[in-house]
Every structure is written in structure tokens, then in C-alpha cells.
Write a protein that holds these residues in place. Structure first.
Motif, PDB file in Angstrom:
ATOM      1  N   THR A   1     -15.079  -3.757  -4.312  1.00  0.00           N
ATOM      2  CA  THR A   1     -13.725  -4.398  -4.434  1.00  0.00           C
ATOM      3  C   THR A   1     -12.666  -3.709  -4.610  1.00  0.00           C
ATOM      4  O   THR A   1     -11.465  -3.539  -3.685  1.00  0.00           O
ATOM      5  CB  THR A   1     -13.688  -4.890  -5.871  1.00  0.00           C
ATOM      6  N   MET A   2     -12.633  -1.995  -4.703  1.00  0.00           N
ATOM      7  CA  MET A   2     -11.616  -1.211  -4.696  1.00  0.00           C
ATOM      8  C   MET A   2     -11.699  -0.617  -3.358  1.00  0.00           C
ATOM      9  O   MET A   2     -10.480  -0.517  -2.539  1.00  0.00           O
ATOM     10  CB  MET A   2     -11.851   0.084  -5.683  1.00  0.00           C
ATOM     11  N   MET A   3     -12.661  -0.795  -2.548  1.00  0.00           N
ATOM     12  CA  MET A   3     -12.771  -0.356  -1.169  1.00  0.00           C
ATOM     13  C   MET A   3     -11.818  -1.183  -0.179  1.00  0.00           C
ATOM     14  O   MET A   3     -11.056  -1.013   0.736  1.00  0.00           O
ATOM     15  CB  MET A   3     -13.905   0.037  -0.684  1.00  0.00           C
ATOM     16  N   LEU A   4     -12.344  -2.786  -0.640  1.00  0.00           N
ATOM     17  CA  LEU A   4     -11.597  -3.797  -0.060  1.00  0.00           C
ATOM     18  C   LEU A   4     -10.120  -3.746  -0.084  1.00  0.00           C
ATOM     19  O   LEU A   4      -9.224  -3.855   0.635  1.00  0.00           O
ATOM     20  CB  LEU A   4     -12.373  -4.928  -0.462  1.00  0.00           C
ATOM     21  N   ALA A   5      -9.826  -3.402  -1.534  1.00  0.00           N
ATOM     22  CA  ALA A   5      -8.440  -3.549  -1.822  1.00  0.00           C
ATOM     23  C   ALA A   5      -7.417  -2.340  -1.171  1.00  0.00           C
ATOM     24  O   ALA A   5      -6.504  -2.858  -0.660  1.00  0.00           O
ATOM     25  CB  ALA A   5      -8.201  -3.566  -3.424  1.00  0.00           C
ATOM     26  N   ILE A   6      -8.064  -1.214  -1.289  1.00  0.00           N
ATOM     27  CA  ILE A   6      -7.505  -0.126  -0.653  1.00  0.00           C
ATOM     28  C   ILE A   6      -7.343  -0.330   0.909  1.00  0.00           C
ATOM     29  O   ILE A   6      -6.429  -0.169   1.550  1.00  0.00           O
ATOM     30  CB  ILE A   6      -7.890   1.173  -1.005  1.00  0.00           C
ATOM     31  N   GLY A   7      -8.372  -0.736   1.528  1.00  0.00           N
ATOM     32  CA  GLY A   7      -8.538  -0.867   2.758  1.00  0.00           C
ATOM     33  C   GLY A   7      -7.520  -1.685   3.462  1.00  0.00           C
ATOM     34  O   GLY A   7      -6.940  -1.531   4.481  1.00  0.00           O
ATOM     35  N   MET A   8      -7.325  -2.929   2.768  1.00  0.00           N
ATOM     36  CA  MET A   8      -6.622  -4.037   3.227  1.00  0.00           C
ATOM     37  C   MET A   8      -5.035  -3.300   2.954  1.00  0.00           C
ATOM     38  O   MET A   8      -4.105  -3.835   3.893  1.00  0.00           O
ATOM     39  CB  MET A   8      -6.697  -5.219   2.454  1.00  0.00           C
ATOM     40  N   LEU A   9      -4.734  -2.611   1.919  1.00  0.00           N
ATOM     41  CA  LEU A   9      -3.416  -2.189   2.027  1.00  0.00           C
ATOM     42  C   LEU A   9      -2.938  -1.127   3.161  1.00  0.00           C
ATOM     43  O   LEU A   9      -2.011  -1.017   3.502  1.00  0.00           O
ATOM     44  CB  LEU A   9      -3.328  -1.396   0.473  1.00  0.00           C
ATOM     45  N   LEU A  10      -4.166  -0.254   3.261  1.00  0.00           N
ATOM     46  CA  LEU A  10      -3.767   0.551   4.250  1.00  0.00           C
ATOM     47  C   LEU A  10      -3.614  -0.006   5.701  1.00  0.00           C
ATOM     48  O   LEU A  10      -2.753   0.276   6.550  1.00  0.00           O
ATOM     49  CB  LEU A  10      -4.923   1.475   4.412  1.00  0.00           C
ATOM     50  N   ALA A  11      -4.350  -1.134   6.021  1.00  0.00           N
ATOM     51  CA  ALA A  11      -4.483  -2.089   7.290  1.00  0.00           C
ATOM     52  C   ALA A  11      -3.004  -2.747   7.336  1.00  0.00           C
ATOM     53  O   ALA A  11      -2.643  -2.873   8.570  1.00  0.00           O
ATOM     54  CB  ALA A  11      -5.708  -2.876   7.371  1.00  0.00           C
ATOM     55  N   ALA A  12      -2.405  -3.293   6.228  1.00  0.00           N
ATOM     56  CA  ALA A  12      -1.237  -4.000   6.371  1.00  0.00           C
ATOM     57  C   ALA A  12       0.111  -2.932   6.277  1.00  0.00           C
ATOM     58  O   ALA A  12       1.340  -3.178   6.101  1.00  0.00           O
ATOM     59  CB  ALA A  12      -1.169  -4.925   5.121  1.00  0.00           C
ATOM     60  N   ALA A  13      -0.349  -1.661   6.086  1.00  0.00           N
ATOM     61  CA  ALA A  13       0.647  -0.639   5.741  1.00  0.00           C
ATOM     62  C   ALA A  13       1.549  -1.018   4.779  1.00  0.00           C
ATOM     63  O   ALA A  13       3.021  -0.897   4.730  1.00  0.00           O
ATOM     64  CB  ALA A  13       1.581  -0.518   7.367  1.00  0.00           C
ATOM     65  N   ALA A  14       1.122  -1.530   3.623  1.00  0.00           N
ATOM     66  CA  ALA A  14       1.870  -2.028   2.518  1.00  0.00           C
ATOM     67  C   ALA A  14       2.661  -0.756   1.749  1.00  0.00           C
ATOM     68  O   ALA A  14       2.064   0.301   1.845  1.00  0.00           O
ATOM     69  CB  ALA A  14       0.996  -2.594   1.674  1.00  0.00           C
ATOM     70  N   GLN A  15       3.792  -1.114   1.460  1.00  0.00           N
ATOM     71  CA  GLN A  15       4.454  -0.022   0.673  1.00  0.00           C
ATOM     72  C   GLN A  15       4.328  -0.336  -0.920  1.00  0.00           C
ATOM     73  O   GLN A  15       4.843  -1.382  -1.579  1.00  0.00           O
ATOM     74  CB  GLN A  15       6.159  -0.260   0.852  1.00  0.00           C
ATOM     75  N   VAL A  16       3.352   0.186  -1.489  1.00  0.00           N
ATOM     76  CA  VAL A  16       3.114  -0.034  -3.012  1.00  0.00           C
ATOM     77  C   VAL A  16       3.987   0.926  -3.903  1.00  0.00           C
ATOM     78  O   VAL A  16       4.367   2.196  -3.759  1.00  0.00           O
ATOM     79  CB  VAL A  16       1.589   0.562  -3.143  1.00  0.00           C
ATOM     80  N   PRO A  17       4.180   0.250  -4.899  1.00  0.00           N
ATOM     81  CA  PRO A  17       5.177   1.058  -5.942  1.00  0.00           C
ATOM     82  C   PRO A  17       4.291   2.200  -6.496  1.00  0.00           C
ATOM     83  O   PRO A  17       3.210   2.093  -6.617  1.00  0.00           O
ATOM     84  CB  PRO A  17       5.436  -0.151  -7.070  1.00  0.00           C
ATOM     85  N   THR A  18       5.269   3.236  -6.970  1.00  0.00           N
ATOM     86  CA  THR A  18       4.354   4.295  -7.761  1.00  0.00           C
ATOM     87  C   THR A  18       3.555   3.912  -8.761  1.00  0.00           C
ATOM     88  O   THR A  18       2.384   4.475  -8.658  1.00  0.00           O
ATOM     89  CB  THR A  18       5.470   5.404  -8.062  1.00  0.00           C
ATOM     90  N   LEU A  19       3.816   2.983  -9.515  1.00  0.00           N
ATOM     91  CA  LEU A  19       3.394   2.702 -10.869  1.00  0.00           C
ATOM     92  C   LEU A  19       1.744   1.960 -10.295  1.00  0.00           C
ATOM     93  O   LEU A  19       0.796   2.182 -11.030  1.00  0.00           O
ATOM     94  CB  LEU A  19       3.942   1.813 -11.606  1.00  0.00           C
TER      95      LEU A  19
END
Length: 204
Positions: A98-116
Motif C-alpha cells: 500500500t505504501m509503495m502504491l501510494a508513494i509511487g502514485m505521488l511521484l508519478a503525479a509530481a504531487a506537491q505534498v505538504p511537509t506534515l
């Protein structure tokens, strides 16, 4: 008669050599738990993929956000290691996927994730993998030395991966540059690995 002092010296030398070898063996055995803690995650594909993915996510967001992971990730590993006896019978494979899927999707989408949110993701990954590493320890293992080795390699891995990602993306002019596309493509591969892992876990 003259041979007695020579024999006494030889006996003393043998005893001293034996004592030194025994002391060296004890030191090596004790330090072995530290090195086991440092090397154990590097032999597990789930650790390698998740740690690299987390470091890359932090690196894509910039040093100002990513630097918070330098203390957060090792602390999370230590927390997970301390919880290992409680969750010794629980498999972390689905959580890893689940963590791999979530982080991979964030990377693929070039998402701007808040620091928190970034810190929460990194802490969750570290706790999960810390518990997974600790679940395999035997009663003879020095957990303090193992924890020190695990925290050190976690610090080094997350810092190095983040720094390399920051340097790699520094010359990227836009989101359409080949460097940015390469990072997003790798994120897609990480997400695909997570999806396949989750499918295998749920199917078993």
C-alpha cells in the motif's frame, strides 16, 4: 635447566594470544549485531524499494521539506523496532504494498505534498519496516546494537537518496524535461510493484 625460562615465556605468550583472540572474538560478536542491523534492510527488496521511494519523494519536494525526514525516518525505524514484539505475528506485506502504491502514485503525479503529510508518510514507512526487521530477531541478538545499526543505515539511505534526487532535478527546467519525466516514470514503476504485491497478498 636453561630451557625452563623459555618454556615459561612460550606458555605465557600462548596464554596471552589466546586471551587476545577471545577478547577479539567477543568484540566481533558484539559489533556483529550492529552490522547486522545496518546490513539487514539492504538485503530485503521491500526495504530497498520503500526507502528509495521515500527519499525520492522528499527530494522532489526540495531540501526545505525533505530535511525534516533526516530525524523523522530513523526515529520511526526505532519506534517500529520497539513495537516488533507486539506485532511479531502480523505480516507487513499488504502495508508495504500500500505504501509503495501510494508513494509511487505521488511521484508519478509530481504531487506537491505538504511537509506534515510527507513526514507522516515517511514515519509510517519507517515504523512498518522497523517492525518487519525487528520481527526476525532472535533472543540472542543485542537489540540496542541492532537498533543503532538500523537507525544509522536509515539515516544514510534516506539522506543520500534525497540529496541525489535534489541534485538530479536541480537542472530540470520544467515538468516536461527529461529529468522530471524520468522521476515520474520511476514513480509509476514503484506504484506498479506495489499494485502487484497487493494483488499477490490479497490473492493468497
Amino acid at each position: 635447566m636453561k630451557l625452563k625460562p623459555v618454556r615459561a615465556l612460550m606458555a605465557a605468550a600462548i596464554l596471552l594470544t589466546g586471551t587476545s583472540a577471545a577478547d577479539a572474538h567477543i568484540v566481533a560478536a558484539r559489533l556483529g549485531d550492529f552490522y547486522m542491523g545496518a546490513s539487514h534492510p539492504l538485503t530485503d527488496l521491500q526495504d530497498v524499494v520503500l526507502w528509495i521511494a521515500t527519499g525520492m519523494l522528499a527530494g522532489t519536494l526540495g531540501a526545505s521539506k525533505g530535511r525534516w525526514l533526516i530525524p523523522v525516518f530513523p526515529i520511526g525505524l526505532l519506534v517500529g523496532l520497539s513495537l516488533a514484539p507486539v506485532f511479531a505475528t502480523v505480516s507487513t506485506q499488504l502495508a508495504d504494498a500500500t505504501m509503495m502504491l501510494a508513494i509511487g502514485m505521488l511521484l508519478a503525479a509530481a504531487a506537491q505534498v505538504p511537509t506534515l503529510v510527507l513526514c507522516a508518510i515517511a514515519f509510517a514507512v519507517a515504523v512498518i519496516r522497523g517492525a518487519a526487521n525487528g520481527a526476525e530477531l532472535g533472543p540472542e541478538t543485542d537489540r540496542l546494537l541492532f537498533a543503532a545499526g538500523l537507525a544509522c543505515v536509515g539515516y544514510g539511505a534516506i539522506t543520500l537518496t534525497m540529496a541525489l534526487t535534489v541534485l538530479f532535478k536541480r537542472n530540470a527546467d520544467s515538468v516536461t524535461s527529461w529529468r522530471a519525466i524520468a522521476v515520474r516514470a520511476l514513480g509509476g514503476w514503484i506504484a506498479a510493484i506495489g499494485l502487484m504485491m497487493a494483488s499477490l497478498v490479497l490473492a493468497s
